[in-house]
Design an enzyme around this catalytic site. Structure first.
Site, PDB file in Angstrom:
ATOM      1  N   HIS A 197       0.728   5.848   1.085  1.00 13.08           N
ATOM      2  CA  HIS A 197      -0.938   6.297   1.750  1.00 13.08           C
ATOM      3  C   HIS A 197      -0.186   7.978   0.355  1.00 13.08           C
ATOM      4  CE1 HIS A 197      -1.592   3.710   4.691  1.00 13.08           C
ATOM      5  NE2 HIS A 197      -0.491   4.603   4.934  1.00 13.08           N
ATOM      6  N   GLN A 240       0.693  -1.508  -0.097  1.00 14.82           N
ATOM      7  CA  GLN A 240       0.150   0.072   0.036  1.00 14.82           C
ATOM      8  C   GLN A 240       1.211   1.168  -0.047  1.00 14.82           C
ATOM      9  OE1 GLN A 240      -1.437   0.846   4.240  1.00 14.82           O
ATOM     10  NE2 GLN A 240      -1.926  -1.286   3.457  1.00 14.82           N
ATOM     11  N   GLU A 260       3.089   7.716   8.857  1.00 16.58           N
ATOM     12  CA  GLU A 260       2.792   6.673  10.518  1.00 16.58           C
ATOM     13  C   GLU A 260       4.038   5.940  10.872  1.00 16.58           C
ATOM     14  OE1 GLU A 260       0.527   4.024   8.137  1.00 16.58           O
ATOM     15  OE2 GLU A 260       1.696   2.824   7.578  1.00 16.58           O
ATOM     16  N   ARG A 300      -4.123   1.113  -1.921  1.00 16.89           N
ATOM     17  CA  ARG A 300      -3.140  -0.433  -2.146  1.00 16.89           C
ATOM     18  C   ARG A 300      -3.152  -1.167  -3.233  1.00 16.89           C
ATOM     19  NH1 ARG A 300      -7.460  -0.343   1.226  1.00 16.89           N
ATOM     20  NH2 ARG A 300      -7.668  -1.203   2.839  1.00 16.89           N
TER      21      ARG A 300
END
Length: 381
Positions: free
Chosen positions: A93, A91, A128, A267
């Site tokens: 972001h 994935q 993250e 994804r």
């Protein structure tokens, strides 16, 4: 404010890791992510009231005027504990600008937020950071094309020669873009099957993580694309930051994860969920580079601070020795979670593994003590 939390039962989660960590009985079902925060998808609760509602009732008291003003009256981070037994989705972001534009475009097209084909669940980016509790490993960022060409060459699959040549001879970002797109395309399905067979037959230690992905996700288009990415191993206490556009997938272990308060994921593979290849190609950053490890900085005795380049969050690990109290400054919204032993906040709120508490900004300095390990989330600098 003691938090009641939700564990998400995603199929990649471990059946046993969180029960072993928390000292609870297994349910027989995967337990993948423990969420702590105010995300509307699964907000923690305080006395039965969702934390986002608690914050909305008095943002200045809960967040502090500065944090409330910076982040529109919302808690800017989401804290999780991950228990990974099999590969997560490969994935990426979006950036903040991409998230705002994508969210507005899907709203304008009338795509429901819970629709399978929905890509943008909110208008926020999702940087993250993951900090290993047990040995943890995953994929992160594009390896140099020349190194990847050498790795593919060792598979001994003749059909890979055009991709190997492109990676060796082309401009790095352009070559990665071309090869990545072709690896995900329908026309490459027969070649992907050959690559899987070669991975499963290989005895090469450097290829072993990718062979494990092939065993876990047979026939998935992401298996071959995973070969373009660095394999990263984290020892307990080591951390990894993932910014916008960086392709990644977690493969195994238990970790604390903190991120901007968003659920935007595009994804690439290793999943049965929706894949939007055109949007994915727009968001992925194709420049090769080394994974962004975040070194722990020493705070006070027993305190280790992780300060990634994200305004929404920072993380601290507190090793409690049963004697010395750690003073937590007030003025910002904090979540404290225990992962080992027992922790006490001002001698009152006893937290055992898996239990957490929210400290509103209006709370003055708090003493954290006990014997064990806790993690503490705060807004970033």
């Amino acid at each position: 404010m003691r938090l009641a939390t939700t564990i998400r039962p995603y199929d990649w989660g471990s059946v046993t890791a969180l029960p072993e960590l928390f000292g609870t009985e297994p349910t027989g079902q995967p337990q993948a992510e423990l969420w702590m925060g105010a995300h509307p998808g699964a907000p923690s609760t305080v006395g039965g009231v969702p934390l986002d509602a608690v914050i909305a009732a008095d943002p200045a008291a809960a967040l502090g005027p500065g944090t409330a003003g910076r982040f529109g009256g919302r808690l800017p981070y989401l804290l999780k504990i991950l228990a990974v037994a099999r590969p997560l989705s490969l994935q990426v972001h979006p950036s903040a600008e991409q998230a705002r534009a994508g969210y507005a475009a899907e709203n304008a097209r009338g795509i429901p937020l819970d629709a399978r084909e929905r890509t943008y669940k909110d208008d926020s980016h999702k940087p993250e950071m993951v900090c290993a509790v047990t040995p943890f490993h995953g994929l992160c960022g594009f390896r140099s094309p020349a190194a990847t060409a050498g790795l593919l060459d060792r598979l001994g699959v003749p059909g890979l020669r055009p991709w190997i040549g492109a990676l060796r001879d082309g401009e790095p970002a352009a070559a990665l873009r071309t090869v990545f797109a072709e690896m995900l395309g329908d026309a490459a399905a027969p070649l992907r099957a050959e690559v899987e067979r070669a991975l499963l037959a290989a005895g090469d230690p450097e290829l072993a993580p990718y062979a494990e992905i092939a065993r876990a996700c047979p026939g998935d288009r992401g298996v071959t694309a995973a070969l373009l990415l660095h394999h990263v191993e984290l020892a307990p206490g080591e951390a990894l930051y993932l910014g916008a556009g960086v392709p990644h997938a977690y493969l195994g272990g238990v970790a604390v994860e903190i991120m901007a308060n968003s659920d935007n994921v595009l994804r690439c593979g290793l999943t049965s969920k929706h894949i939007d290849v055109p949007e994915l190609m727009r968001v992925v950053g194709f420049a090769p580079g080394e994974p962004h490890r975040v070194a722990a900085e020493r705070g006070g005795p027993g305190e280790h601070r992780y300060l990634p380049p994200a305004p929404e969050f920072a993380l601290a690990r507190h090793e409690l020795d049963g004697e010395r109290a750690h003073e937590l400054p007030g003025g910002v919204p904090q979540i404290v979670v225990c992962v080992e032993g027992e922790a006490r906040l001002d001698g009152v709120a006893a937290l055992r593994p898996g239990e957490s508490a929210f400290l509103p900004a209006e709370v003055s300095n708090t003493l954290l003590e006990g014997k064990g390990t806790t993690y503490r989330a705060t807004p970033g600098a």
